[in-house]
Design a protein around this motif. Structure first.
Motif, PDB file in Angstrom:
ATOM      1  N   GLU A  15       0.825  -1.205   0.000  1.00  0.00           N
ATOM      2  CA  GLU A  15       0.000   0.000   0.000  1.00  0.00           C
ATOM      3  C   GLU A  15       0.863   1.260   0.000  1.00  0.00           C
ATOM      4  O   GLU A  15       0.552   2.234  -0.691  1.00  0.00           O
ATOM      5  CB  GLU A  15      -0.910   0.021   1.229  1.00  0.00           C
ATOM      6  CG  GLU A  15      -2.003  -1.019   1.211  1.00  0.00           C
ATOM      7  CD  GLU A  15      -2.747  -1.097   2.531  1.00  0.00           C
ATOM      8  OE1 GLU A  15      -3.941  -1.431   2.482  1.00  0.00           O
ATOM      9  OE2 GLU A  15      -2.139  -0.825   3.586  1.00  0.00           O
ATOM     10  N   THR A  16       1.936   1.235   0.763  1.00  0.00           N
ATOM     11  CA  THR A  16       2.827   2.399   0.834  1.00  0.00           C
ATOM     12  C   THR A  16       3.482   2.663  -0.507  1.00  0.00           C
ATOM     13  O   THR A  16       3.562   3.824  -0.953  1.00  0.00           O
ATOM     14  CB  THR A  16       3.899   2.165   1.917  1.00  0.00           C
ATOM     15  OG1 THR A  16       3.264   1.891   3.166  1.00  0.00           O
ATOM     16  CG2 THR A  16       4.795   3.377   2.067  1.00  0.00           C
ATOM     17  N   LYS A  42       2.386   1.758  -3.524  1.00  0.00           N
ATOM     18  CA  LYS A  42       1.381   2.211  -4.488  1.00  0.00           C
ATOM     19  C   LYS A  42       1.014   3.674  -4.250  1.00  0.00           C
ATOM     20  O   LYS A  42       0.913   4.463  -5.193  1.00  0.00           O
ATOM     21  CB  LYS A  42       0.135   1.334  -4.403  1.00  0.00           C
ATOM     22  CG  LYS A  42       0.317  -0.033  -5.021  1.00  0.00           C
ATOM     23  CD  LYS A  42      -0.952  -0.849  -4.899  1.00  0.00           C
ATOM     24  CE  LYS A  42      -0.755  -2.238  -5.484  1.00  0.00           C
ATOM     25  NZ  LYS A  42      -1.941  -3.075  -5.327  1.00  0.00           N
ATOM     26  N   THR A  43       0.796   4.030  -3.003  1.00  0.00           N
ATOM     27  CA  THR A  43       0.443   5.412  -2.680  1.00  0.00           C
ATOM     28  C   THR A  43       1.572   6.367  -3.049  1.00  0.00           C
ATOM     29  O   THR A  43       1.332   7.454  -3.595  1.00  0.00           O
ATOM     30  CB  THR A  43       0.111   5.529  -1.179  1.00  0.00           C
ATOM     31  OG1 THR A  43      -0.896   4.580  -0.851  1.00  0.00           O
ATOM     32  CG2 THR A  43      -0.351   6.926  -0.827  1.00  0.00           C
ATOM     33  N   THR A  44       2.802   5.984  -2.761  1.00  0.00           N
ATOM     34  CA  THR A  44       3.957   6.817  -3.114  1.00  0.00           C
ATOM     35  C   THR A  44       4.050   6.993  -4.617  1.00  0.00           C
ATOM     36  O   THR A  44       4.309   8.096  -5.108  1.00  0.00           O
ATOM     37  CB  THR A  44       5.247   6.185  -2.568  1.00  0.00           C
ATOM     38  OG1 THR A  44       5.120   6.013  -1.151  1.00  0.00           O
ATOM     39  CG2 THR A  44       6.449   7.055  -2.872  1.00  0.00           C
ATOM     40  N   ILE A  72       1.588   6.884  -6.796  1.00  0.00           N
ATOM     41  CA  ILE A  72       0.501   7.779  -7.220  1.00  0.00           C
ATOM     42  C   ILE A  72       0.864   9.227  -6.925  1.00  0.00           C
ATOM     43  O   ILE A  72       0.656  10.122  -7.753  1.00  0.00           O
ATOM     44  CB  ILE A  72      -0.823   7.377  -6.535  1.00  0.00           C
ATOM     45  CG1 ILE A  72      -1.309   6.035  -7.083  1.00  0.00           C
ATOM     46  CG2 ILE A  72      -1.874   8.450  -6.708  1.00  0.00           C
ATOM     47  CD1 ILE A  72      -2.451   5.427  -6.313  1.00  0.00           C
ATOM     48  N   ILE A  73       1.418   9.475  -5.769  1.00  0.00           N
ATOM     49  CA  ILE A  73       1.800  10.839  -5.399  1.00  0.00           C
ATOM     50  C   ILE A  73       2.871  11.375  -6.334  1.00  0.00           C
ATOM     51  O   ILE A  73       2.804  12.532  -6.783  1.00  0.00           O
ATOM     52  CB  ILE A  73       2.268  10.887  -3.933  1.00  0.00           C
ATOM     53  CG1 ILE A  73       1.066  10.669  -3.014  1.00  0.00           C
ATOM     54  CG2 ILE A  73       2.961  12.206  -3.611  1.00  0.00           C
ATOM     55  CD1 ILE A  73       1.409  10.491  -1.571  1.00  0.00           C
TER      56      ILE A  73
END
Length: 131
Positions: free
Chosen positions: A92-93, A95-97, A99-100
């Motif tokens: 999750e970390t 993927k979120t990174t 996207i950011i």
């Protein structure tokens, strides 16, 4: 709603004395560190240990004051709350990174395009009208 009883505001004279003593102990450790800097009979390790002992003693003295008790209570409650936190998984970390990073790149390109358009309109088009 917080059911704890509200404590009286202000610091007692005993607490002020303890905090003053803690400050004096801390200052003495720091002054001693620099005072013995030129003395070849006192090794640097002993000077460093002296400062650490002074810091620990000052913290221990300060811990027995009303502000020290409040700080200890706050730290204990913070530690309790941290146990409730649900941390994201590695996947999750990542993927979120990702996207950011993509959003930041897109927004910076968009801001660059807007800047270039405004520069072109103002400098190249509007300022040439008057000539």
């Amino acid at each position: 709603m917080n059911t704890k009883a509200q404590e009286a505001k202000g610091t007692s004279p005993a607490d002020i004395g303890k905090l003053l003593l803690a400050f004096i102990v801390l200052a003495a450790g720091i002054v001693g560190f620099y005072y013995y800097a030129d003395n070849p009979n006192v090794p640097g390790l002993a000077r460093g240990v002296g400062v650490v002992v002074a810091v620990v003693a000052a913290l221990a003295i300060g811990a027995f004051t009303a502000p020290g008790r409040k700080l200890r209570s706050f730290l204990a409650e913070s530690q309790f709350e941290l146990r409730k936190v649900v941390w994201p998984s590695r996947d999750e970390t990542l993927k979120t990174t990702g996207i950011i990073i993509v959003v930041v790149i897109i927004l910076s390109l968009l801001m660059g395009l807007i800047d270039w358009l405004l520069k072109s309109i103002v400098l190249d088009w509007l300022l040439k009208i008057g000539h």
